[in-house]
Write a protein that holds these residues in place. Structure first.
Motif, PDB file in Angstrom:
ATOM      1  N   PHE A 163       0.421  -1.352   0.366  1.00  0.00           N
ATOM      2  CA  PHE A 163       0.342   0.159  -0.332  1.00  0.00           C
ATOM      3  C   PHE A 163       1.071   1.195  -0.224  1.00  0.00           C
ATOM      4  N   GLY A 164       2.378   1.151   0.478  1.00  0.00           N
ATOM      5  CA  GLY A 164       3.166   2.200   0.739  1.00  0.00           C
ATOM      6  C   GLY A 164       3.135   3.267   1.500  1.00  0.00           C
ATOM      7  N   ARG A 165       2.468   2.529   2.199  1.00  0.00           N
ATOM      8  CA  ARG A 165       1.658   3.824   3.272  1.00  0.00           C
ATOM      9  C   ARG A 165       3.314   3.031   4.484  1.00  0.00           C
ATOM     10  N   LYS A 166       3.615   3.743   5.271  1.00  0.00           N
ATOM     11  CA  LYS A 166       4.617   3.768   5.783  1.00  0.00           C
ATOM     12  C   LYS A 166       4.223   3.908   7.534  1.00  0.00           C
ATOM     13  N   VAL A 167       4.749   2.530   7.897  1.00  0.00           N
ATOM     14  CA  VAL A 167       4.310   1.921   9.649  1.00  0.00           C
ATOM     15  C   VAL A 167       5.758   2.795  10.091  1.00  0.00           C
ATOM     16  N   GLU A 168       5.291   3.268  11.130  1.00  0.00           N
ATOM     17  CA  GLU A 168       6.301   2.985  12.278  1.00  0.00           C
ATOM     18  C   GLU A 168       6.276   3.139  13.646  1.00  0.00           C
ATOM     19  N   ILE A 169       6.990   2.524  13.718  1.00  0.00           N
ATOM     20  CA  ILE A 169       6.728   1.144  15.267  1.00  0.00           C
ATOM     21  C   ILE A 169       7.648   1.475  16.754  1.00  0.00           C
ATOM     22  N   GLN A 170       7.676   2.130  17.876  1.00  0.00           N
ATOM     23  CA  GLN A 170       7.756   2.156  19.094  1.00  0.00           C
ATOM     24  C   GLN A 170       7.306   0.838  19.687  1.00  0.00           C
ATOM     25  N   TYR A 171       8.687   0.219  19.666  1.00  0.00           N
ATOM     26  CA  TYR A 171       8.357  -1.158  20.734  1.00  0.00           C
ATOM     27  C   TYR A 171       9.435  -1.025  22.682  1.00  0.00           C
ATOM     28  N   GLY A 172       8.186  -2.128  22.879  1.00  0.00           N
ATOM     29  CA  GLY A 172       8.492  -1.679  24.737  1.00  0.00           C
ATOM     30  C   GLY A 172       8.019  -2.812  25.112  1.00  0.00           C
ATOM     31  N   PRO A 173       7.787  -2.182  26.566  1.00  0.00           N
ATOM     32  CA  PRO A 173       6.399  -3.283  27.284  1.00  0.00           C
ATOM     33  C   PRO A 173       5.305  -2.375  27.829  1.00  0.00           C
ATOM     34  N   SER A 174       4.770  -3.318  27.737  1.00  0.00           N
ATOM     35  CA  SER A 174       3.875  -2.775  26.985  1.00  0.00           C
ATOM     36  C   SER A 174       2.908  -1.591  28.018  1.00  0.00           C
ATOM     37  N   GLN A 175       3.729  -1.494  29.637  1.00  0.00           N
ATOM     38  CA  GLN A 175       2.889  -0.977  30.066  1.00  0.00           C
ATOM     39  C   GLN A 175       2.901   0.783  29.926  1.00  0.00           C
ATOM     40  N   THR A 176       4.693   0.477  29.203  1.00  0.00           N
ATOM     41  CA  THR A 176       5.627   1.078  29.680  1.00  0.00           C
ATOM     42  C   THR A 176       5.188   2.370  27.644  1.00  0.00           C
ATOM     43  N   LEU A 177       4.239   1.584  27.243  1.00  0.00           N
ATOM     44  CA  LEU A 177       3.773   1.870  26.113  1.00  0.00           C
ATOM     45  C   LEU A 177       3.024   2.635  26.213  1.00  0.00           C
ATOM     46  N   LEU A 178       1.391   2.382  27.053  1.00  0.00           N
ATOM     47  CA  LEU A 178       0.482   2.959  27.592  1.00  0.00           C
ATOM     48  C   LEU A 178       0.418   3.977  28.352  1.00  0.00           C
ATOM     49  N   SER A 179       1.811   4.077  29.033  1.00  0.00           N
ATOM     50  CA  SER A 179       1.645   5.250  29.772  1.00  0.00           C
ATOM     51  C   SER A 179       2.349   6.182  28.900  1.00  0.00           C
ATOM     52  N   SER A 180       2.909   6.189  27.438  1.00  0.00           N
ATOM     53  CA  SER A 180       3.419   7.486  27.213  1.00  0.00           C
ATOM     54  C   SER A 180       1.456   7.746  26.130  1.00  0.00           C
ATOM     55  N   ILE A 181       1.320   6.541  25.843  1.00  0.00           N
ATOM     56  CA  ILE A 181      -0.158   6.964  25.294  1.00  0.00           C
ATOM     57  C   ILE A 181      -1.133   7.786  25.975  1.00  0.00           C
TER      58      ILE A 181
END
Length: 527
Positions: A85-103
């Protein structure tokens, strides 16, 4: 955009007048055509100079917060999606709790894929997550070196002094949280946690410790070990309930929900993302068929149209899909389905008409109720007070058609229960497949009175009054919803149903004269 050099253009168009004069009229004409064509081409080229082509590559990238346990499979899916589809997907990996806190802190990003649904629920409680699409499951197991050199076969082996055990932190990693919850039931978490030589932030770090020899055993998800050739796993009965459902959630604050849902559908499609998940050792089941722009088909009783049309239109726009809806009398819809037209979902006017196609829709859910009323002209000039008054010889009565719609079927049952069927039917001049048709004939004066749903009268309150039918239980219809067993898009249909069950949708139902029947627990079971 670059400006046109008008002087150069004028000079080019003027040409050499002497040479032009010396040419024959025919040659001059041909030359003028050539010069004009070249000039116009130059103008259009100049106007478009510097304008970049519109391609998917230039679209704003999607931002996905993804649990570290899904890194390997997600990179494989990302590569395919970007290529397709040509659309870029930027992914941030990490612990689930840390990611939720970031959101929660940044209110940024488009999608959230934790290693366990408990983080999705936490996000929903904080109104951080909108739609949720299920993907796969992972099982907690004990990771050991190939051939299990420490002979770890049961829970007690993990507590031996010579076994170096590493665990994922329950405060940051999904697997740590899930394992602690399961083992705490039988007081087995504390002994294990006390025996652990270290707590790591992510499940990948735990697996890496066993790989490099820094640990002899670790509790990980089975799917994580797919990329660790030197490791194997041992399943313990104590960990049988320590499994995680993986789902992707659309972040509520995303400014590109349609694009986010497109990628989420790709992730959860049985012939796209789920194929990758299965290849990487995850446990998959179900999933919709993939389509760039899926078309969902819905059959619904005509009386439901004012209650659901606005919700369906909004869902269609947000998802970037097409919902083909067919509104008609339920008797007609049932006949169409029995003739081979099978929609993805059916919203019936009454349970009786859902029962007639039970083989297609085995798990209906009662959603709302609607009651029959007697419609009369504003101010009730004919002084109609009850069903018995419909037997008066000076009345033109309209009712629903018994075999074409639920309203007609229920009306006949109501007449029979009230003991007036034989007396009223001679006055019936119209039997309609929908209540809307009866309302229209009331408004034009073609009918003196009609038996229809309360919802039919909701939009005509300035011209019509509604008289409730007393003491007859069968005058109330229940509207069930069901997804077809053979639907290609059960998850998509389920998300539409979630929107129909939303608070804003329930408000529309109430305004249109329906009573909401579905309780919160049943709603949650179907989300």
């Amino acid at each position: 955009m670059r400006e046109i050099d008008h002087g150069m253009l004028a000079s080019f168009l003027s040409f050499d007048s002497l040479k032009l004069v010396n040419m024959s009229s025919k040659n001059r004409f041909l030359l003028l055509i050539i010069v004009s064509a070249v000039s116009l081409a130059g103008i259009f080229a100049t106007l478009n100079f510097g304008r970049q082509p519109t391609t998917d590559v230039q679209q704003k990238p999607l931002v996905l917060y993804c649990a570290a346990s899904n890194r390997a499979v997600m990179e494989s899916i990302r590569a395919d999606y970007e290529r397709e589809f040509g659309r870029k997907v930027e992914i941030q990996y990490g612990p689930s709790q840390t990611l939720l806190s970031s959101i929660e802190v940044t209110r940024s990003g488009d999608l959230f894929l934790p290693a366990d649904d408990s983080y999705i629920e936490m996000g929903r409680e904080k109104q951080l997550i909108a739609e949720v699409l299920p993907i796969a499951r992972m099982q907690a197991v004990v990771a050991v070196k190939r051939n299990n050199p420490k002979s770890i076969e049961q829970y007690s082996d993990l507590l031996r002094d010579e076994v170096r055990l590493v665990l994922a932190s329950p405060d940051s990693a999904a697997i740590g949280k899930v394992v602690r919850e399961v083992l705490s039931v039988d007081n087995q978490w504390e002994p294990m946690a006390s025996s652990a030589s270290a707590l790591r932030a992510t499940v990948n770090e735990v697996a890496n410790d066993v790989t490099i020899g820094a640990a002899d055993a670790a509790i990980v998800y089975d799917a994580v070990l797919h990329t660790y050739e030197e490791l194997e796993y041992v399943e313990l009965p104590e960990l049988a309930d320590a499994a995680s459902q993986i789902s992707v959630g659309v972040i509520a604050s995303t400014d590109q929900p349609q694009a986010a849902l497109h990628f989420a559908r790709y992730l959860s499609a049985q012939d796209r993302g789920l194929q990758h998940y299965a290849e990487f050792g995850f446990r998959t089941q179900g999933g919709d068929a993939w389509s760039d722009v899926p078309e969902l088909s819905i059959f619904a009783g005509s009386m439901l149209r004012p209650a659901i049309e606005e919700t369906i239109a909004a869902f269609e726009k947000r998802e970037g899909i097409k919902v083909n809806r067919v509104y008609n009398g339920c008797g007609i819809l049932v006949a169409q389905m029995k003739a081979g037209q099978h929609p993805d979902a059916y919203f019936a006017c009454d349970s009786e008409f859902m029962n007639q196609v039970h083989d297609l829709f085995p798990e209906p859910v009662p959603v709302s109720q609607n009651e029959l009323v007697i419609l009369v002209q504003k101010g009730n000039p004919k002084n109609i007070r009850s069903l018995r008054d419909l037997a008066r010889k000076d009345l033109r009565v309209g009712i629903g058609h018994e075999h074409q719609c639920a309203m007609g079927w229920i009306t006949q049952n109501t007449f029979r229960e009230g003991g007036i069927q034989q007396k009223v039917m001679p006055n019936v001049t119209v039997q309609s497949p929908t209540g809307d048709m009866l309302v229209n004939q009331m408004l034009t004066g073609s009918l003196d009175t009609a038996v229809a749903y309360l919802s039919n009268a909701a939009g005509a309150s300035e011209s019509l009054d509604a008289i409730r039918i007393q003491d007859i239980s069968c005058s109330v219809a229940t509207q069930p919803w069901a997804v077809a067993e053979e639907s290609k898009y059960p998850e998509l249909a389920g998300r539409l149903f979630q929107q129909i069950c939303s608070q804003s949708s329930q408000g529309i139902f109430a305004a249109e004269g329906f009573r909401w029947q579905m309780d919160a627990n049943t709603e949650n079971d179907h989300q």
